[in-house]
Design a protein around this motif. Structure first.
Motif, PDB file in Angstrom:
ATOM      1  N   SER A 296     -12.358 -10.486  46.310  1.00  0.00           N
ATOM      2  CA  SER A 296     -11.417 -11.520  46.708  1.00  0.00           C
ATOM      3  C   SER A 296     -11.870 -12.859  46.163  1.00  0.00           C
ATOM      4  O   SER A 296     -12.859 -13.415  46.589  1.00  0.00           O
ATOM      5  CB  SER A 296     -11.328 -11.565  48.232  1.00  0.00           C
ATOM      6  OG  SER A 296     -10.687 -12.746  48.617  1.00  0.00           O
TER       7      SER A 296
ATOM      8  N   LYS B  12      -5.752 -26.245  53.402  1.00  0.00           N
ATOM      9  CA  LYS B  12      -5.766 -26.553  54.833  1.00  0.00           C
ATOM     10  C   LYS B  12      -5.487 -28.027  55.080  1.00  0.00           C
ATOM     11  O   LYS B  12      -5.879 -28.881  54.286  1.00  0.00           O
ATOM     12  CB  LYS B  12      -7.132 -26.164  55.414  1.00  0.00           C
ATOM     13  CG  LYS B  12      -7.481 -24.718  55.101  1.00  0.00           C
ATOM     14  CD  LYS B  12      -8.232 -24.037  56.218  1.00  0.00           C
ATOM     15  CE  LYS B  12      -8.301 -22.536  56.000  1.00  0.00           C
ATOM     16  NZ  LYS B  12      -8.720 -22.127  54.631  1.00  0.00           N
TER      17      LYS B  12
ATOM     18  N   TYR C  83      -5.023 -21.252  46.407  1.00  0.00           N
ATOM     19  CA  TYR C  83      -3.644 -20.841  46.601  1.00  0.00           C
ATOM     20  C   TYR C  83      -3.107 -21.475  47.876  1.00  0.00           C
ATOM     21  O   TYR C  83      -3.866 -22.002  48.699  1.00  0.00           O
ATOM     22  CB  TYR C  83      -3.501 -19.329  46.606  1.00  0.00           C
ATOM     23  CG  TYR C  83      -4.614 -18.610  47.316  1.00  0.00           C
ATOM     24  CD1 TYR C  83      -4.537 -18.376  48.677  1.00  0.00           C
ATOM     25  CD2 TYR C  83      -5.753 -18.182  46.630  1.00  0.00           C
ATOM     26  CE1 TYR C  83      -5.559 -17.726  49.326  1.00  0.00           C
ATOM     27  CE2 TYR C  83      -6.781 -17.537  47.279  1.00  0.00           C
ATOM     28  CZ  TYR C  83      -6.675 -17.317  48.633  1.00  0.00           C
ATOM     29  OH  TYR C  83      -7.686 -16.676  49.290  1.00  0.00           O
TER      30      TYR C  83
ATOM     31  N   SER D   1     -18.475 -18.631  54.632  1.00  0.00           N
ATOM     32  CA  SER D   1     -17.705 -17.412  54.461  1.00  0.00           C
ATOM     33  C   SER D   1     -18.285 -16.541  53.349  1.00  0.00           C
ATOM     34  O   SER D   1     -18.980 -17.018  52.473  1.00  0.00           O
ATOM     35  CB  SER D   1     -16.249 -17.744  54.156  1.00  0.00           C
ATOM     36  OG  SER D   1     -16.178 -18.556  53.015  1.00  0.00           O
TER      37      SER D   1
ATOM     38  N   ASN E 143     -11.574 -16.700  45.781  1.00  0.00           N
ATOM     39  CA  ASN E 143     -10.905 -17.906  46.251  1.00  0.00           C
ATOM     40  C   ASN E 143     -11.499 -19.124  45.576  1.00  0.00           C
ATOM     41  O   ASN E 143     -11.737 -20.127  46.182  1.00  0.00           O
ATOM     42  CB  ASN E 143     -10.863 -18.028  47.775  1.00  0.00           C
ATOM     43  CG  ASN E 143     -12.172 -17.577  48.395  1.00  0.00           C
ATOM     44  OD1 ASN E 143     -13.179 -17.512  47.719  1.00  0.00           O
ATOM     45  ND2 ASN E 143     -12.142 -17.312  49.673  1.00  0.00           N
TER      46      ASN E 143
ATOM     47  N   SER F 282     -15.184 -23.736  55.460  1.00  0.00           N
ATOM     48  CA  SER F 282     -16.434 -23.217  55.983  1.00  0.00           C
ATOM     49  C   SER F 282     -17.171 -22.540  54.850  1.00  0.00           C
ATOM     50  O   SER F 282     -16.794 -21.487  54.391  1.00  0.00           O
ATOM     51  CB  SER F 282     -16.160 -22.218  57.106  1.00  0.00           C
ATOM     52  OG  SER F 282     -15.327 -21.198  56.629  1.00  0.00           O
TER      53      SER F 282
ATOM     54  N   ASP G 271      -4.441 -21.338  51.376  1.00  0.00           N
ATOM     55  CA  ASP G 271      -5.826 -21.773  51.465  1.00  0.00           C
ATOM     56  C   ASP G 271      -5.912 -23.309  51.506  1.00  0.00           C
ATOM     57  O   ASP G 271      -6.987 -23.876  51.638  1.00  0.00           O
ATOM     58  CB  ASP G 271      -6.549 -21.220  50.233  1.00  0.00           C
ATOM     59  CG  ASP G 271      -8.043 -21.451  50.263  1.00  0.00           C
ATOM     60  OD1 ASP G 271      -8.619 -21.343  51.356  1.00  0.00           O
ATOM     61  OD2 ASP G 271      -8.611 -21.754  49.203  1.00  0.00           O
TER      62      ASP G 271
END
Ligand SMILES: *[C@@H]1O[C@H](CO)[C@@H](O)[C@H](O)[C@H]1NC(C)=O
Ligand SMILES: *[C@@H]1O[C@H](CO)[C@@H](O)[C@H](O)[C@H]1NC(C)=O
Ligand SMILES: *[C@@H]1O[C@H](CO)[C@@H](O)[C@H](O)[C@H]1NC(C)=O
Ligand SMILES: *[C@@H]1O[C@H](CO)[C@@H](O)[C@H](O)[C@H]1NC(C)=O
Ligand SMILES: *[C@@H]1O[C@H](CO)[C@@H](O)[C@H](O)[C@H]1NC(C)=O
Ligand SMILES: *[C@@H]1O[C@H](CO)[C@@H](O)[C@H](O)[C@H]1NC(C)=O
Ligand SMILES: *[C@@H]1O[C@H](CO)[C@@H](O)[C@H](O)[C@H]1NC(C)=O
Length: 426
Positions: free
Chosen positions: A264, A275, A270, A257, A266, A254, A273
């Motif tokens: 943080s 999916k 990692y 976000s 991303n 998404s 994360d």
């Protein structure tokens, strides 16, 4: 003294910031809180000596405070120079106040630290620490070289957040090469292959990489297939294992976000994360995708199984996989009937033996270090076979395990030939 958290804070979502109520117990500065604890003499001394770091801490941080025994375990702490000491201290300050009870059993939190100096890290938002709550309720911090520390005393409150006393000094993640040499020797073929194709220098200053690095056995099994590739093809195959930091994942991500948060990062992918069904754009062919599949507790990238996730390195993170990835087999998916035994996605040619008795392709391309023998009179290239195919993860500070250094470190050789030669030669 452990200050209990308000019950309402006990279930704060993963990676969220604990908010202190104004009526909470009066806090104190970090030195005062540390002074009230046993066995923190060394860390207290470091805090006193580094007012540049500790005097003006931002609000809502977590200070991971190693106890005295943790410093003794480092072995060569006394040999750390001032810049390394400072980097290490900054790596012990998390940019969020994370209360240990807020972490759900079995979950991990990916926490950004205040270590942002490019000499030591190229991870946007600060190098990371992983906090994992084990089934027994204890929280373990994981740092570079798989160095882990268990929290001994939780959630000591001070003016700017929380102190967690841990039993190991966290190790600032180092380069992929250094990590492969010293902690994850099962990655020496992959790193050697990056040198052999000059990709190592290409990615040297890159930020936020996510690297799917095949273990040595995967290279051993494909030795014949790899030696049959020309240099552009080998390069393309290796690039297919690297996801640049800016690449966005699609399909199940998404983009709405709050990625603007600086605390943080991303940009790397990692393990939690990754999916099911999502795709990652690689450095091959301008973004040829990899596809993530989850099956029970297994995570696959195309059809390769991730056998060791979340290895922290200076410029991102590495997931060790059991097979090489083939850009021309992007549709390969795991056979979930035998999750731990996925087939290679390249045609096998010639010898396919694996194991510690079999030489590791490309490992001789690792450049020599001070620990390497300066002369290696043995004929036949990679005699010696010191760099084994070990499991890698150690939970303490590994000593430097010198890789075999029979190969050339220099670039610019006829690469196709050199690559063939190194395989033929071992
Ligand atoms: C301090 O260290 C000593 C020796 O390692 C140990 O016996 C003692 O339990 C420690 N005290 C605390 C409060 O951790
Ligand atoms: C703090 O600095 C003093 C003076 O330079 C030094 O003697 C001491 O060893 C330092 N303490 C620590 C823990 O580094
Ligand atoms: C300090 O130590 C680090 C890591 O050991 C090293 O890379 C760096 O060059 C050293 N810095 C100085 C100023 O000696
Ligand atoms: C980070 O990147 C810069 C260039 O962008 C480079 O000079 C530096 O060596 C890199 N640091 C690490 C630890 O890889
Ligand atoms: C990476 O992201 C930054 C900021 O979002 C952007 O400026 C830059 O162009 C991106 N680089 C690539 C290679 O996509
Ligand atoms: C980025 O991290 C935040 C906070 O950890 C998370 O809510 C969000 O889903 C992540 N974004 C992506 C694209 O993974
Ligand atoms: C992942 O996706 C596949 C295919 O869409 C599906 O069969 C599988 O059940 C999913 N796995 C999990 C753990 O949801």
């Amino acid at each position: 003294m452990v200050l209990p958290l308000p019950a309402s804070a006990a279930l704060v979502a993963v990676a969220s910031t604990l908010l202190f109520s104004p009526s909470a117990v009066l806090a104190a500065d970090v030195e005062t809180v540390l002074a009230g604890q046993a066995n923190l003499t060394i860390f207290r001394g470091l805090v006193k000596n580094h007012t540049n770091i500790f005097a003006n801490l931002p609000k809502d941080v977590t200070v991971a405070a190693p106890d005295d025994n943790a410093f003794r375990k480092v072995g060569n702490w006394g040999a750390y120079n001032e810049s390394r000491v400072e980097a290490t201290l900054k790596y012990h300050i998390l940019k969020q106040a994370i209360a240990m009870p807020s972490i759900v059993k079995g979950d991990s939190i990916w926490a950004s630290t205040t270590l942002t100096d490019e000499t030591f890290t190229n991870v946007t938002g600060g190098q990371q620490l992983i906090l994992t709550k084990q089934p027994d309720g204890r929280v373990v911090f994981t740092s570079g070289f798989a160095t882990r520390g268990t929290v001994l005393v939780e959630d000591l409150k001070f003016d700017n957040g929380l102190v967690q006393i841990i039993d190991s000094v966290m190790r600032v993640p180092e380069t992929l090469e250094s990590t492969a040499r010293s902690a994850y020797t099962d990655l020496t073929s992959f790193v050697g292959a990056l040198y052999a194709t000059d990709l190592m220098s290409e990615f040297a200053g890159a930020k936020d990489l996510t690297i799917f690095a095949p273990r040595n056995a995967a290279f051993q099994q494909l030795a014949g297939a790899l030696s049959a590739m020309d240099e552009p093809m080998l390069k393309r195959v290796l690039r297919y294992h690297i996801v640049p930091g800016n690449s966005s994942s699609s399909s199940s991500s998404s983009s709405s976000s709050s990625s603007s948060s600086s605390s943080s990062s991303n940009l790397t992918h990692y393990s939690w994360d990754l999916k099911n069904g999502s795709t990652l754009a690689t450095a091959a062919d301008g973004g040829r995708p990899l596809t993530i599949t989850r099956f029970t507790n297994f995570v696959f990238v195309n059809s390769a199984e991730i056998i060791q996730p979340d290895i922290l390195v200076a410029n991102g993170l590495v997931h060790m996989v059991d097979n090489l990835l083939n850009p021309d087999r992007a549709t390969a998916r795991p056979d979930v009937a035998s999750p731990t035994a996925q087939s290679p996605v390249f045609s096998l040619i010639g010898a396919t033996a694996t194991g510690t008795a079999v030489p590791t392709p490309f490992a001789s391309y690792l450049p020599c270090t001070a620990n390497c023998p300066t002369a290696q009179p043995t004929a036949g290239g990679a005699a010696g076979g010191a760099a084994g195919d070990g499991a890698g993860a150690t939970s303490s500070n590994a000593g430097v395990a010198p890789a075999r250094c029979t190969g050339l470190a220099g670039a610019g050789v006829g690469i196709g030939l050199a690559v063939g030669a190194v395989i033929a030669g071992w």
